[in-house]
Design a protein around this motif. Structure first.
Motif, PDB file in Angstrom:
ATOM      1  N   PHE A 224     -12.155 -11.365 -35.993  1.00  0.00           N
ATOM      2  CA  PHE A 224     -12.243 -10.752 -37.324  1.00  0.00           C
ATOM      3  C   PHE A 224     -11.560  -9.404 -37.415  1.00  0.00           C
ATOM      4  O   PHE A 224     -11.223  -8.961 -38.494  1.00  0.00           O
ATOM      5  CB  PHE A 224     -13.712 -10.642 -37.755  1.00  0.00           C
ATOM      6  CG  PHE A 224     -14.539  -9.767 -36.858  1.00  0.00           C
ATOM      7  CD1 PHE A 224     -14.598  -8.405 -37.084  1.00  0.00           C
ATOM      8  CD2 PHE A 224     -15.254 -10.299 -35.797  1.00  0.00           C
ATOM      9  CE1 PHE A 224     -15.354  -7.592 -36.260  1.00  0.00           C
ATOM     10  CE2 PHE A 224     -16.006  -9.504 -34.975  1.00  0.00           C
ATOM     11  CZ  PHE A 224     -16.047  -8.141 -35.198  1.00  0.00           C
ATOM     12  N   HIS A 225     -11.349  -8.706 -36.310  1.00  0.00           N
ATOM     13  CA  HIS A 225     -10.670  -7.413 -36.446  1.00  0.00           C
ATOM     14  C   HIS A 225      -9.195  -7.466 -36.033  1.00  0.00           C
ATOM     15  O   HIS A 225      -8.618  -6.460 -35.643  1.00  0.00           O
ATOM     16  CB  HIS A 225     -11.432  -6.284 -35.738  1.00  0.00           C
ATOM     17  CG  HIS A 225     -11.675  -6.520 -34.275  1.00  0.00           C
ATOM     18  ND1 HIS A 225     -10.660  -6.615 -33.377  1.00  0.00           N
ATOM     19  CD2 HIS A 225     -12.814  -6.653 -33.572  1.00  0.00           C
ATOM     20  CE1 HIS A 225     -11.169  -6.807 -32.178  1.00  0.00           C
ATOM     21  NE2 HIS A 225     -12.483  -6.838 -32.268  1.00  0.00           N
ATOM     22  N   THR A 226      -8.584  -8.651 -36.181  1.00  0.00           N
ATOM     23  CA  THR A 226      -7.166  -8.789 -35.826  1.00  0.00           C
ATOM     24  C   THR A 226      -6.290  -7.783 -36.574  1.00  0.00           C
ATOM     25  O   THR A 226      -5.355  -7.212 -36.014  1.00  0.00           O
ATOM     26  CB  THR A 226      -6.691 -10.216 -36.153  1.00  0.00           C
ATOM     27  OG1 THR A 226      -7.536 -11.130 -35.479  1.00  0.00           O
ATOM     28  CG2 THR A 226      -5.260 -10.433 -35.704  1.00  0.00           C
ATOM     29  N   GLU A 227      -6.597  -7.559 -37.862  1.00  0.00           N
ATOM     30  CA  GLU A 227      -5.695  -6.755 -38.689  1.00  0.00           C
ATOM     31  C   GLU A 227      -6.081  -5.281 -38.740  1.00  0.00           C
ATOM     32  O   GLU A 227      -5.538  -4.532 -39.535  1.00  0.00           O
ATOM     33  CB  GLU A 227      -5.680  -7.312 -40.121  1.00  0.00           C
ATOM     34  CG  GLU A 227      -5.180  -8.732 -40.233  1.00  0.00           C
ATOM     35  CD  GLU A 227      -3.674  -8.840 -40.056  1.00  0.00           C
ATOM     36  OE1 GLU A 227      -3.027  -7.793 -39.880  1.00  0.00           O
ATOM     37  OE2 GLU A 227      -3.170  -9.967 -40.070  1.00  0.00           O
ATOM     38  N   TYR A 228      -7.031  -4.867 -37.915  1.00  0.00           N
ATOM     39  CA  TYR A 228      -7.451  -3.467 -37.974  1.00  0.00           C
ATOM     40  C   TYR A 228      -6.808  -2.669 -36.853  1.00  0.00           C
ATOM     41  O   TYR A 228      -6.647  -3.169 -35.742  1.00  0.00           O
ATOM     42  CB  TYR A 228      -8.975  -3.374 -37.869  1.00  0.00           C
ATOM     43  CG  TYR A 228      -9.669  -3.747 -39.146  1.00  0.00           C
ATOM     44  CD1 TYR A 228      -9.938  -2.798 -40.114  1.00  0.00           C
ATOM     45  CD2 TYR A 228     -10.038  -5.062 -39.390  1.00  0.00           C
ATOM     46  CE1 TYR A 228     -10.568  -3.142 -41.292  1.00  0.00           C
ATOM     47  CE2 TYR A 228     -10.666  -5.418 -40.565  1.00  0.00           C
ATOM     48  CZ  TYR A 228     -10.932  -4.456 -41.511  1.00  0.00           C
ATOM     49  OH  TYR A 228     -11.544  -4.795 -42.682  1.00  0.00           O
ATOM     50  N   SER A 229      -6.461  -1.424 -37.158  1.00  0.00           N
ATOM     51  CA  SER A 229      -5.830  -0.587 -36.131  1.00  0.00           C
ATOM     52  C   SER A 229      -6.491   0.792 -36.143  1.00  0.00           C
ATOM     53  O   SER A 229      -7.270   1.124 -37.033  1.00  0.00           O
ATOM     54  CB  SER A 229      -4.335  -0.448 -36.416  1.00  0.00           C
ATOM     55  OG  SER A 229      -4.153   0.239 -37.628  1.00  0.00           O
TER      56      SER A 229
END
Lengths: 322, 370
Positions: A224-229
């Motif tokens: 679920f946090h693939t797109e978070y940086s």
């Protein structure tokens, strides 16, 4: 953060919040370092050694690096939800600290529904994961979010039932009462089945291996946090480690006699027990392969829940007879 | 390509080319219904380098380093196959000591390849620690091979007619020490992995390949042995010094992922047996054939040689027209054939199973793209 149990003072609340914030940050930094050291030594390598004594401030360096990272917001995300998710996942974690008794006196609010408060706020993390997964507009993230919801719903039930069997013995939802009831014998010896069930459920509840399906990296990249940086990713990370602390603290309170122990002060005993449980959970992660999703759900619905229910019924019968 | 959007309930998921579990630049286009796979379509060619064309543009010897880059994990078997092809064209007789050295190094390389696969495969299944254990063992092999070949990964050691550098007693003693060491580690692997309940649950009964399917898709190596067909070129069409050694071919029974894992796991022990016998029996003598021409210019002719590489049958079809460069060189790579079964066995599995199945095929993507 010490205040008398029942007095509500503004000063106490503020001091408590600051204390909790500090505890969360220091605990996460320590746990990440501990995880790296534990995993390293299990894998025949020394782990971080360069920054500080045995890499002790390596995680601080990493946190600073994450602070400096660019916060990337992909174009097609659902922006308000995407931005809110890291905050939503973090708030319930903070609230749970309000009722945890670190020692005899060290507790912010000794509520008579302490257990319920922690469990109900813990359920909110699912919402945040779902928000993050859905808003990211990424198939892998949605996968992770869906898995996480199914998993958390499935494992909250046996978790609650196992805790219920202890609550049944004590007759109170108040965490200090539960610790006080263990002045003769720890509940881990009275309720060994419940303890094992609780540890399994807690591992699943915190999305740790072998139940780390929402972020199974070999299947779902990062879940679920693939797109978070950057710091947004760090908040998810922080929440995960703080969650681990909370479930370990609950295990300590329910089964290991809380702050009780000879010679050392209560707080020290409490932390020793909590970190021992956390070490156990880390040990699982670095030993087992990951279970498959359907096996995970099967384990919960077909094995853990019936076992927990049976345990509850047996407890009720025994209590009635004695 | 898949037909898109025909029905609302299916959707397309791209697994790769950048994904932790595709081991390189492989892309699998998945048509999904929920978490179930309706159709899996591997898309290859991202790492195409044109090795076969390169062979037509350089001398025989200059092409030798390319072989170490086709399958970088079992480079020495590829070296061996190419050298055998050229030696056959030149009608060279390789001295016995050189053959023994080739067998020892090639089998060490096979163990290294299997160790890496076991580690990486368990990583696919979500277990991190075995990876480091395998790498720790593999490191010993790399050190040994480093001493004789001069490199740690993309070996280019054999030459037409033999090997360029002899091995010393330290190396032979090191091989024996390594065999002892790896055997002492079996207990750890067996307790932590082979008997692990979660591992068994994830691998037993998943990705079953029948013997008919093996033949139909031209599978080789552990893929076909896992299904119970004892097909191993080292026994079926013996080459080099392999007929001199006593070893078994491990086979599976059901053809599921677990059988393929166990075949590879037990092959390491058989390779150790070969190495130990070769070290004991290695004869003295020259390591190069006597009359190796300075300019390699074989007479016109065609030749096919095949060896048993870690992933299956690797073959080279070489056509010479009497020139200093090959006229045509065709590489028959095992991973290409092995991957072709994926669309058939991946249907109706979960994404997690697909990762497990793809891992069990043990693809080396640069070899498929070559």
């Amino acid at each position: 953060m010490a205040t008398a149990a029942h007095s509500v003072s503004v000063f106490g609340m503020i001091a408590g919040l600051i204390g909790v914030m500090a505890l969360v940050a220091v605990n996460a930094l320590f746990l990440i370092w501990m995880e790296r050291k534990v995993s390293a030594h299990m894998q025949l390598r020394p782990g971080p050694m360069e920054v500080g004594w045995h890499g002790a401030i390596q995680t601080i360096a990493d946190a600073l690096k994450l602070l400096g990272k660019e916060l990337i917001t992909p174009r097609d995300v659902d922006k308000p939800v995407y931005l809110a998710a890291p905050i939503v996942i973090f708030l319930p974690v903070l609230v749970s600290f309000l009722v945890i008794p670190f020692s005899q006196n060290l507790i912010i609010r000794d509520m008579h529904v302490g257990v319920l408060l922690i469990l109900s706020f813990a359920a909110l993390t699912v919402l945040a994961i779902l928000m993050a997964g859905w808003a990211s507009n990424n198939k892998y993230a949605v996968f992770g979010a869906i898995r996480s919801v199914a998993q958390n719903v499935a494992y909250e039930i046996p978790l609650l039932i196992t805790l219920m069997s202890v609550i049944l013995m004590v007759g109170s939802f108040r965490l200090t009462d539960i610790v006080a009831a263990q002045n003769r014998i720890w509940f881990v010896f009275v309720q060994p089945v419940a303890f094992i069930l609780y540890i399994i459920c807690a591992t699943a509840e915190t999305n740790r291996a072998p139940f780390d399906l929402p972020e199974a990296e070999s299947e779902l990249v990062a879940g679920f946090h693939t797109e978070y940086s950057g710091m947004r990713f760090a908040l998810f990370f922080l929440a995960e480690y703080t969650n681990m602390f909370i479930v370990a603290a609950l295990a300590t309170i329910f089964f290991l006699g809380g702050w009780r122990g000879p010679f050392l002060p209560g707080l020290v005993w409490f932390l020793i027990k909590v970190y021992a449980i956390i070490f156990l959970i880390m040990w699982f992660r670095w030993t087992f392969p990951r279970v498959r999703f359907d096996q995970l759900i099967t384990l919960s619905w077909k094995i853990l829940i019936p076992l927990a229910l049976a345990n509850l019924i047996v407890t009720a019968f025994v209590l009635k007879l004695v | 390509m898949l037909e898109r959007g025909l029905e609302e309930k299916f959707y397309v998921l791209n697994l790769g080319p950048q994904h932790p579990s595709t081991h390189g630049v492989l892309r699998v286009e998945l048509q999904m219904e929920g978490e179930f796979i309706v159709k899996a379509d591997p898309d290859i060619g991202y790492g195409h380098r044109g090795h076969e064309h390169m062979a037509e543009n350089r001398s025989y010897l200059q092409f030798l380093p390319n072989l170490g880059r086709v399958d970088y994990l079992h480079a020495l078997a590829y070296n061996q196959c190419y050298c055998m092809a050229v030696e056959k064209l030149l009608e060279l007789k390789v001295p016995e000591r050189a053959e023994f050295i080739r067998v020892i190094t090639c089998e060490l390389n096979r163990i290294a390849s299997h160790l890496l696969w076991i580690g990486a495969y368990l990583l696919d299944l979500g277990a991190f620690t075995p990876f480091l254990y395998c790498f720790d063992d593999r490191e010993n092999i790399l050190d040994l091979l480093d001493r004789v070949t001069g490199s740690r990964l993309t070996y280019c050691y054999y030459r037409f007619g033999g090997v360029p550098r002899d091995v010393d007693d330290d190396f032979l003693a090191g091989c024996k020490a390594f065999a002892r060491r790896l055997r002492s580690r079996y207990r750890d692997y067996e307790n932590l992995v082979n008997k692990n309940v979660i591992f068994l649950e994830r691998t037993k009964g998943i990705g079953i390949i029948s013997q008919e399917q093996c033949v139909k898709y031209g599978l080789t190596g552990p893929m076909v042995r896992g299904s119970g067909i004892p097909y191993d070129l080292r026994k079926c069409e013996p080459y080099s010094a392999y007929p001199l050694f006593d070893f078994d071919i491990p086979v599976g029974s059901t053809g599921d992922i677990y059988d393929r894992y166990m075949v590879r796991y037990r092959e390491m022990e058989q390779s150790l047996r070969i190495i130990e016998q070769a070290v004991d029996k290695i004869p003295a003598g020259p390591i190069m054939a006597e009359k190796v021409p300075k300019r390699i210019k074989p007479a016109p002719g065609e030749v096919y040689t095949a060896v048993e590489a870690a992933r299956g049958e690797f073959g080279i079809y070489l056509v010479s027209q009497g020139d200093t460069t090959p006229y045509r060189l065709k590489l028959r790579v095992p991973s290409f054939g092995n991957l072709s079964i994926l669309p058939e066995i991946a249907v109706d599995t979960l994404v997690a199973d697909l990762v497990a199945i793809l891992g069990s095929i043990d693809v080396v993507v640069p070899e498929i793209d070559r």
